[in-house]
Design an enzyme around this catalytic site. Structure first.
Site, PDB file in Angstrom:
ATOM      1  N   SER A 126       2.820  -7.670   4.862  1.00  8.50           N
ATOM      2  CA  SER A 126       1.164  -6.778   5.135  1.00  8.50           C
ATOM      3  C   SER A 126      -0.411  -6.921   5.027  1.00  8.50           C
ATOM      4  CB  SER A 126       1.183  -5.973   3.139  1.00  8.50           C
ATOM      5  OG  SER A 126      -0.157  -4.868   3.429  1.00  8.50           O
ATOM      6  N   ASP A 147       7.960   2.697   6.667  1.00  2.51           N
ATOM      7  CA  ASP A 147       6.909   1.891   6.343  1.00  2.51           C
ATOM      8  C   ASP A 147       6.374   2.990   5.811  1.00  2.51           C
ATOM      9  OD1 ASP A 147       4.428   0.729   4.900  1.00  2.51           O
ATOM     10  OD2 ASP A 147       5.429  -1.078   6.317  1.00  2.51           O
ATOM     11  N   HIS A 184       8.154  -0.293   3.115  1.00  2.47           N
ATOM     12  CA  HIS A 184       7.494  -1.326   2.866  1.00  2.47           C
ATOM     13  C   HIS A 184       8.107  -2.661   2.241  1.00  2.47           C
ATOM     14  CE1 HIS A 184       2.399  -3.148   4.132  1.00  2.47           C
ATOM     15  NE2 HIS A 184       2.886  -2.739   2.558  1.00  2.47           N
TER      16      HIS A 184
END
Length: 260
Positions: free
Chosen positions: A100, A186, A218
């Site tokens: 991320s 996601d 995610h």
């Protein structure tokens, strides 16, 4: 002292956590990945270093935060960790793995270690929509900062830092080989932001098999096919950097379950 012929070659990984995370939390969440890498590279001494970002979030900055009934103070604290310090203290690293926000940083670190001082100087004087580029982050532009370019980067749920001030990280395109692993469900990082990072990498990542999708959200996928994809990519880049063929005692990629 003569080198030990039986000593294993180092394979050092810089692990960069995501927003609201820490090095220790990312260590726990990426354990399946690092164990798989260690198992696949028995001829290497695999080391994974997990720095924690230098700024600790205030509780109110964390999505979903609700004040505790005990009135826990909402404060900022500084931790003595930073990527550049880790590169100097624990490097040199072979590759970087980020999740991320850490994946966004992984791409930026890979770009910085390619040597972009002149690029940053250029964009610092070039305005786009009224915004000029930023100066190269210290100490990457210092003459005494020494670290070779990374052999590879793995970006899980990564994205390109938005805005003209970050152009020097992505123009010219990132030359370091990057594997992009993305979740089709996601809901945190929009696909367009991830594709912007893919497009900022040299070559044709999707055609080259450097973009892998998993049917989740995610997070770092821990299923075997996606772990094997990471190992295959790392092996390709390590062998390219070492100028050697596949080690006989290491796992044959043809025996792996591939997601593409």
């Amino acid at each position: 002292m003569a080198p030990n012929p039986t000593a294993r070659q180092p394979l050092k990984l810089l692990m960069l956590h995501g927003y609201t995370q820490s090095g220790s939390l990312f260590h726990a969440k990426s354990r399946a990945l690092t164990k798989h890498i260690q198992k696949a590279f028995p001829l290497h001494e695999v080391t994974a270093i997990y720095p924690t970002g230098p700024l600790r979030l205030r509780p109110s900055e964390i999505p979903g935060y609700e004040p505790s009934s005990e009135g826990q103070p909402d404060t900022d604290e500084i931790e003595a960790y930073a990527v550049a310090e880790t590169l100097k203290k624990d490097g040199p690293f072979d590759g970087v793995i980020g999740f991320s926000q850490g994946a966004a940083m992984a791409g930026m670190v890979a770009a910085l270690l390619e040597g972009r001082k002149e690029t940053f100087e250029h964009f610092a004087t070039v305005s786009e929509d009224g915004a000029s580029g930023m100066a190269i982050p210290a100490p990457f532009g210092d003459a005494d900062f020494q670290h070779p370019p990374l052999k590879f980067a793995l970006c899980y749920s990564g994205f390109r830092a938005p805005g003209a001030r970050y152009r020097a990280f992505y123009e010219p395109a990132i030359a370091t080989p990057v594997l992009h692993v993305l979740g089709s469900l996601d809901a945190v990082v929009e696909e367009s932001r991830s594709r912007a990072l893919i497009e900022a990498c040299s070559g044709e990542p999707e055609k080259d098999g450097s973009v892998v999708w998993h049917p989740g959200g995610h997070f770092l996928p821990s299923q075997r096919p996606y772990l094997d994809a990471a190992v295959r990519f790392i092996r390709e880049q390590m062998e390219r950097g070492e100028g050697k063929g596949k080690k006989a005692d290491e796992v044959d990629v043809n025996d792996m379950d591939m997601p593409f």
